[in-house]
Design a protein around this motif. Structure first.
Motif, short mmCIF file in Angstrom:
data_model
loop_
_atom_site.label_atom_id
_atom_site.label_comp_id
_atom_site.label_asym_id
_atom_site.label_seq_id
_atom_site.Cartn_x
_atom_site.Cartn_y
_atom_site.Cartn_z
N PHE A 114 3.32 -7.15 -0.96
CA PHE A 114 3.65 -5.84 -1.55
C PHE A 114 2.63 -4.79 -1.13
O PHE A 114 2.98 -3.65 -0.82
CB PHE A 114 3.70 -5.92 -3.08
N ASP A 117 3.20 -3.70 2.31
CA ASP A 117 4.39 -2.83 2.43
C ASP A 117 4.15 -1.46 1.83
O ASP A 117 5.08 -0.64 1.75
CB ASP A 117 5.59 -3.49 1.74
N VAL A 119 2.99 -0.70 -1.42
CA VAL A 119 3.11 -0.53 -2.88
C VAL A 119 1.75 -0.15 -3.45
O VAL A 119 0.72 -0.70 -3.03
CB VAL A 119 3.61 -1.83 -3.54
N ASN A 123 0.74 -0.10 -9.67
CA ASN A 123 2.07 -0.57 -10.12
C ASN A 123 2.05 -2.08 -10.31
O ASN A 123 2.61 -2.61 -11.28
CB ASN A 123 3.14 -0.21 -9.07
N SER A 127 2.48 -4.32 -13.90
CA SER A 127 3.48 -5.38 -14.07
C SER A 127 2.82 -6.72 -14.39
O SER A 127 3.31 -7.50 -15.20
CB SER A 127 4.31 -5.53 -12.79
N GLY A 432 14.17 -1.38 -11.50
CA GLY A 432 13.04 -0.85 -10.72
C GLY A 432 12.21 -1.94 -10.06
O GLY A 432 12.50 -3.12 -10.15
N LYS A 433 11.13 -1.46 -9.39
CA LYS A 433 10.28 -2.37 -8.61
C LYS A 433 9.61 -3.43 -9.48
O LYS A 433 9.30 -4.52 -9.03
CB LYS A 433 9.18 -1.58 -7.91
N SER A 434 9.37 -3.08 -10.71
CA SER A 434 8.66 -3.98 -11.62
C SER A 434 9.32 -5.36 -11.66
O SER A 434 8.66 -6.37 -11.86
CB SER A 434 8.63 -3.36 -13.02
N GLN A 435 10.63 -5.38 -11.46
CA GLN A 435 11.37 -6.65 -11.46
C GLN A 435 10.83 -7.59 -10.39
O GLN A 435 10.61 -8.78 -10.62
CB GLN A 435 12.84 -6.36 -11.19
N LEU A 436 10.54 -7.04 -9.21
CA LEU A 436 10.02 -7.84 -8.10
C LEU A 436 8.63 -8.37 -8.41
O LEU A 436 8.29 -9.50 -8.11
CB LEU A 436 9.95 -6.99 -6.82
N PHE A 437 7.82 -7.50 -9.02
CA PHE A 437 6.42 -7.88 -9.27
C PHE A 437 6.35 -9.01 -10.32
O PHE A 437 5.58 -9.95 -10.17
CB PHE A 437 5.58 -6.69 -9.73
N SER A 440 7.33 -12.18 -8.77
CA SER A 440 6.28 -12.79 -7.93
C SER A 440 5.22 -13.45 -8.82
O SER A 440 4.65 -14.48 -8.47
CB SER A 440 5.64 -11.75 -7.02
#
Length: 559
Positions: A114, A117, A119, A123, A127, A432-437, A440
């Motif tokens: 992340f 990329d 991020v 953020n 998370s 939102g992005k938080s879902q990915l974090f 992980s």
């Protein structure tokens, strides 16, 4: 044009090393992952050991995360954070040190793509903190309390917790034997929270099974003078006198000058010296004590004097041993032998001197307050006994924590898989992005069961798939399932008594998340050259001044 004429601003001293931005953060993450890789293989019952050889020639064999981290001289500033969390986990809980380093390393590893990329680290940190809070709440919900059980039941449950801890150590082959010993030792000191009340003595020789627990105090026979062999070596219900004074004939100081008008007076001065020591010994005997222990020397005169009166004495007793005898026997350490009353004397059921291996031990058992215990460890090699001591220390800490916090969770990677499943499920409800974090973070938690499989030589992918399927059952019956180390499949960890106190996991997840967030929040490292050269100069100057006449000074070359 005007912008080109801007003068150059020199802010930092020449030679200052500054690195910042994304490459700096990635470099820190790589350093932390490298440290986690060092201890990775030590996790679990099939974990390997590390042999560490230091500059003084000492050899340590251990698979305790905190011990390895302390002995590795890590200089990377970011990686030092992992050393600190391993130490804090060790002092706070006693076990789970490898777990905490592995989790922190894995959280950072999952964050790396992340960051690359683009991020923003904040953020990720936000998370991760949310995920950590959810994980901790979930552990508290899944924990099973062992409160309100009878003493026998509690002992059995605590022994199971200790056995889980010991299974990953060098003495795992005898885990039931040592787990019972650890539980008995902790219950012996009762509500006393001081760990120094449990003594550990190491005697090379014999087998592990020859180790034993003394419900009282045991220490190695101290240096003794002539006459010691005539003293009795066993007493029933003796009174114990504890002293912090020398019972030795002291000669006058050098160059002491005494003017005599009559040569006969010289004898009276010599007699006075003897009378002082005899007076002290007389008072010790009159107190009714049958065992006299002193932190300072008890000379040959005193040894013989006590032997003639059937009294046992030992001088130069280590301070911690003396305090443990005082706590157990209920005595008080005296700094004078005047007015020794019964209240300051201790007592115990049996005092005896026993041969253990090729050492002699003084053993006080059946003490009235019973707030102390001593474990005498036996084994072949010195390094082996050292590691056994560290392993038992972990087990004792775990039993102590389980007694205080009295809630356990299933081990063997079961709790990690369950939290991972819960977080993945929760992540789906977030936009939102938080879902990915958070996803992980959940994936990082799977490192524990995966590493358990890898270390045992099983196919981690296969076992993890089985675990995921089991934990995904809607009824929730799969929650206690973890890795079965013996068969390479999965099993109900709770039913198999693979338990660990909930406090280990709570502390590990908290500390690992904090460490990961700390590393992620750093975006610049400034290395000041001044401090390094200043230290070098100071060392050289110190060495130069110390050498006599310029020879052999530490900072100078010999001619």
């Amino acid at each position: 044009m005007a912008s080109m004429m801007q003068p150059q601003i020199i802010l930092l001293k020449e030679g200052t090393d500054t690195s910042q931005g994304k490459p700096q953060l990635i470099s820190n993450i790589n350093a932390c992952v490298a440290v986690a890789d060092v201890v990775r293989t030590t996790l679990g019952p099939r974990g390997m050991d590390k042999l560490i050889h230091d500059d003084k020639g000492n050899t340590t064999i251990s698979n305790d995360g905190a011990t390895i981290m302390k002995l590795l001289d890590i200089v990377h500033p970011a990686a030092k954070i992992l050393v600190d969390i391993a130490k804090s986990q060790d002092s706070e809980v006693g076990d789970g040190t490898t777990t905490v380093v592995l989790l922190a390393g894995e959280f950072l590893k999952e964050a790396q793509p992340f960051i690359e990329d683009g991020v923003h680290p904040q953020n990720l940190i936000r998370s991760y903190r949310t995920a950590s809070y959810l994980a901790i709440e979930k552990i508290k919900e899944l924990a099973v309390s062992i409160e309100g059980k009878s003493l026998e039941e509690k002992k059995r449950l605590l022994a199971k917790c200790a056995a889980t801890t010991l299974s990953s150590k060098l003495i795992g082959g005898e885990k039931e034997f040592f787990a019972t010993m650890a539980v008995d030792a902790v219950l012996a000191i009762g509500a006393e929270d001081r760990l120094n009340m449990i003594g550990m003595k190491k005697v090379p020789g014999g087998t592990m099974r020859d180790s034993f627990l003394v419900n009282g105090v045991a220490f190695k026979k101290t240096f003794s003078y002539a006459g010691f062999e005539q003293q009795p070596k066993k007493f029933l219900n003796p009174k114990i006198l504890l002293l912090n004074i020398e019972l030795e004939l002291k000669s006058e100081k050098e160059n002491a000058e005494i003017r005599l008008s009559d040569p006969l007076q010289y004898q009276s001065i010599v007699d006075a010296e003897w009378n002082i020591i005899y007076d002290k010994l007389d008072k010790c005997v009159k107190s009714g004590a049958k065992v006299v222990l002193s932190r300072l020397a008890i000379g040959d005169l005193a040894t013989q004097y006590f032997a003639d009166r059937d009294i046992f004495c030992a001088g130069r007793v280590a301070e911690e041993d003396l305090h443990r005898v005082a706590a157990a026997a209920g005595g008080t350490v005296q700094t004078t032998v005047n007015n020794v009353i019964d209240e300051v004397l201790g007592t115990c059921d049996i005092f005896e001197e026993k041969q253990v291996g090729n050492e002699r031990f003084n053993i006080f058992s059946g003490c009235p307050s019973g707030r102390t215990a001593t474990i005498v460890l036996r084994g072949g090699a010195d390094q082996f006994i050292e590691e056994a001591e560290r392993s038992l220390h972990d087990a004792i800490m775990i039993v102590r924590r389980a007694l205080k916090n009295s809630s356990v969770v299933s081990g063997g990677g079961a709790i990690d898989m369950e939290i991972s499943r819960y977080l993945r499920q929760h992540a789906r409800t977030i936009a939102g992005k938080s879902q990915l974090f958070i996803n992980s973070y959940a994936k990082a938690l799977e490192v524990i069961p995966r590493q358990l499989c890898d270390n045992a030589g099983f196919d981690a992918t296969d076992v993890l798939n089985k675990l995921r399927q089991k934990h995904a059952l809607p009824s929730g019956e799969g929650a206690p399932y973890g890795v079965d180390i013996n068969t390479g499949g999965i099993a109900d960890s709770f039913a198999n008594f693979v338990w660990e106190p909930a406090v280990i996991k709570l502390n590990a997840i908290n500390a690992a998340t904090e460490a990961a967030c700390l590393v992620l929040s750093v975006d610049e490292t400034v290395k000041n050259p001044k401090s390094e050269s200043a230290q070098g100069d100071a060392a050289t100057m110190g060495g130069r001044g110390r050498g006599r006449g310029g020879y052999g000074g530490r900072g100078m070359r010999r001619r």
